[in-house]
Design a protein around this motif. Structure first.
Motif, short mmCIF file in Angstrom:
data_model
loop_
_atom_site.label_atom_id
_atom_site.label_comp_id
_atom_site.label_asym_id
_atom_site.label_seq_id
_atom_site.Cartn_x
_atom_site.Cartn_y
_atom_site.Cartn_z
N ASN A 1 0.83 -1.21 0.00
CA ASN A 1 0.00 0.00 0.00
C ASN A 1 0.87 1.26 0.00
O ASN A 1 0.64 2.21 0.76
CB ASN A 1 -0.94 -0.03 1.21
N VAL A 2 1.86 1.28 -0.86
CA VAL A 2 2.88 2.34 -0.89
C VAL A 2 2.27 3.72 -1.12
O VAL A 2 2.65 4.68 -0.44
CB VAL A 2 3.94 2.03 -1.98
N ASP A 3 1.32 3.83 -2.04
CA ASP A 3 0.73 5.14 -2.33
C ASP A 3 0.04 5.73 -1.11
O ASP A 3 0.17 6.92 -0.81
CB ASP A 3 -0.26 5.06 -3.49
N PHE A 4 -0.71 4.91 -0.39
CA PHE A 4 -1.39 5.37 0.81
C PHE A 4 -0.40 5.93 1.82
O PHE A 4 -0.56 7.04 2.34
CB PHE A 4 -2.20 4.23 1.45
N TRP A 5 0.66 5.16 2.13
CA TRP A 5 1.62 5.57 3.14
C TRP A 5 2.42 6.79 2.70
O TRP A 5 2.70 7.68 3.50
CB TRP A 5 2.55 4.42 3.50
N LYS A 6 2.78 6.83 1.43
CA LYS A 6 3.53 7.98 0.92
C LYS A 6 2.70 9.26 1.06
O LYS A 6 3.20 10.28 1.55
CB LYS A 6 3.90 7.74 -0.54
N ASN A 7 1.43 9.21 0.66
CA ASN A 7 0.55 10.38 0.78
C ASN A 7 0.32 10.76 2.25
O ASN A 7 0.33 11.94 2.60
CB ASN A 7 -0.80 10.12 0.10
N LYS A 8 0.11 9.76 3.10
CA LYS A 8 -0.14 10.03 4.51
C LYS A 8 1.05 10.72 5.16
O LYS A 8 0.90 11.73 5.86
CB LYS A 8 -0.45 8.74 5.27
N ILE A 9 2.24 10.23 4.92
CA ILE A 9 3.43 10.81 5.53
C ILE A 9 3.72 12.19 4.96
O ILE A 9 4.10 13.11 5.69
CB ILE A 9 4.62 9.84 5.40
N GLU A 10 3.49 12.39 3.67
CA GLU A 10 3.65 13.73 3.07
C GLU A 10 2.68 14.73 3.70
O GLU A 10 3.04 15.87 3.97
CB GLU A 10 3.46 13.67 1.56
N ARG A 11 1.42 14.29 3.91
CA ARG A 11 0.44 15.18 4.56
C ARG A 11 0.87 15.52 5.98
O ARG A 11 0.75 16.66 6.43
CB ARG A 11 -0.95 14.53 4.57
N ASN A 12 1.41 14.55 6.68
CA ASN A 12 1.91 14.79 8.04
C ASN A 12 3.03 15.83 8.03
O ASN A 12 3.06 16.74 8.86
CB ASN A 12 2.42 13.50 8.69
N LYS A 13 3.96 15.68 7.08
CA LYS A 13 5.08 16.62 7.00
C LYS A 13 4.61 18.03 6.66
O LYS A 13 5.09 19.01 7.23
CB LYS A 13 6.10 16.13 5.95
N GLU A 14 3.65 18.14 5.74
CA GLU A 14 3.11 19.46 5.37
C GLU A 14 2.38 20.09 6.55
O GLU A 14 2.53 21.28 6.83
CB GLU A 14 2.17 19.33 4.18
N ARG A 15 1.59 19.29 7.28
CA ARG A 15 0.88 19.80 8.46
C ARG A 15 1.87 20.26 9.53
O ARG A 15 1.71 21.32 10.12
CB ARG A 15 -0.03 18.70 9.02
N ASP A 16 2.91 19.46 9.77
CA ASP A 16 3.93 19.83 10.76
C ASP A 16 4.57 21.17 10.41
O ASP A 16 4.77 22.02 11.28
CB ASP A 16 5.01 18.76 10.86
N LEU A 17 4.89 21.35 9.13
CA LEU A 17 5.51 22.60 8.69
C LEU A 17 4.58 23.79 8.91
O LEU A 17 4.98 24.84 9.43
CB LEU A 17 5.92 22.51 7.22
N ARG A 18 3.30 23.64 8.52
CA ARG A 18 2.32 24.72 8.73
C ARG A 18 2.21 25.09 10.21
O ARG A 18 2.16 26.26 10.57
CB ARG A 18 0.93 24.29 8.22
N GLU A 19 2.17 24.09 11.07
CA GLU A 19 2.03 24.35 12.50
C GLU A 19 3.26 25.03 13.07
O GLU A 19 3.15 25.93 13.90
CB GLU A 19 1.73 23.04 13.23
N ARG A 20 4.45 24.61 12.64
CA ARG A 20 5.67 25.27 13.11
C ARG A 20 5.71 26.73 12.67
O ARG A 20 6.10 27.61 13.45
CB ARG A 20 6.91 24.52 12.59
N ILE A 21 5.28 27.00 11.45
CA ILE A 21 5.26 28.38 10.96
C ILE A 21 4.28 29.22 11.78
O ILE A 21 4.58 30.35 12.17
CB ILE A 21 4.93 28.42 9.46
#
Length: 183
Positions: A83-103
């Protein structure tokens, strides 16, 4: 490669992964408390619900798992083979959310420290925790520095001077016990 666990076993396994009070968080909290730091945990009023909040230092600490937050270049971060696509998208969304919150937190005036799970492995733990201690002490000194400075030579007779380099050096002063008595 197919998953070796049934979907029921996988569901049970994934449901036991905690988001609060993880071992890496507890390691940092015990270290901070032992060194006299007082803090709040999982403050929901701040963006991203930081794991540790040190109000006195205007600092928040996020303790991230290397897998869930996509720690690039870390040996503990590998995408699953199924299920590579699912995990890749999920982790990318997590990284983007983390960046927004830090900003958002930085825009609000907070210092943001991000700790990774791999930075708390026994072989590098002390070095990284001592670095955290140094950073927090530096932030404290930066935020609460002595505001009164006197040029060397100006009024030095009335003040108890701590150190002097040369005539152009700024000196931080503290009141002398003799200031009240004039001779």
């Amino acid at each position: 490669m197919a998953d070796v666990l049934t979907s029921e076993q996988r569901r049970k396994c994934m449901s036991r992964i905690r988001s609060k009070n993880t071992k890496p968080e507890i390691i940092i909290r015990k270290f901070l408390f032992a060194h006299g730091f007082r803090f709040r945990i999982n403050v929901k009023r701040l963006p991203g619900t930081p794991d540790i909040v040190l109000r006195k230092y205007q600092t928040v600490i996020f303790v991230n798992g290397c897998f869930w937050h996509g720690h690039e270049g870390c040996r503990y971060f590998r995408l699953p083979k199924s299920n590579v696509d699912f995990w890749k998208n999920k982790i990318e969304r997590n990284k983007e959310r983390d960046l927004r919150e830090r900003i958002k937190l930085r825009d609000m005036g907070w210092h943001v420290i991000q700790f990774w799970e791999c930075q708390l492995k026994p072989s590098v733990r002390n070095e990284n925790l001592n670095g955290l201690l140094f950073t927090l002490n530096h932030l404290f000194l930066e935020n609460f520095a002595v505001r009164h400075a006197v040029l060397y030579g100006e009024g030095s007779r009335e003040l108890n001077l701590i150190a002097a380099e040369d005539e152009t050096c700024l000196l931080y002063t503290s009141p002398s016990p003799r200031d009240g008595a004039t001779s």
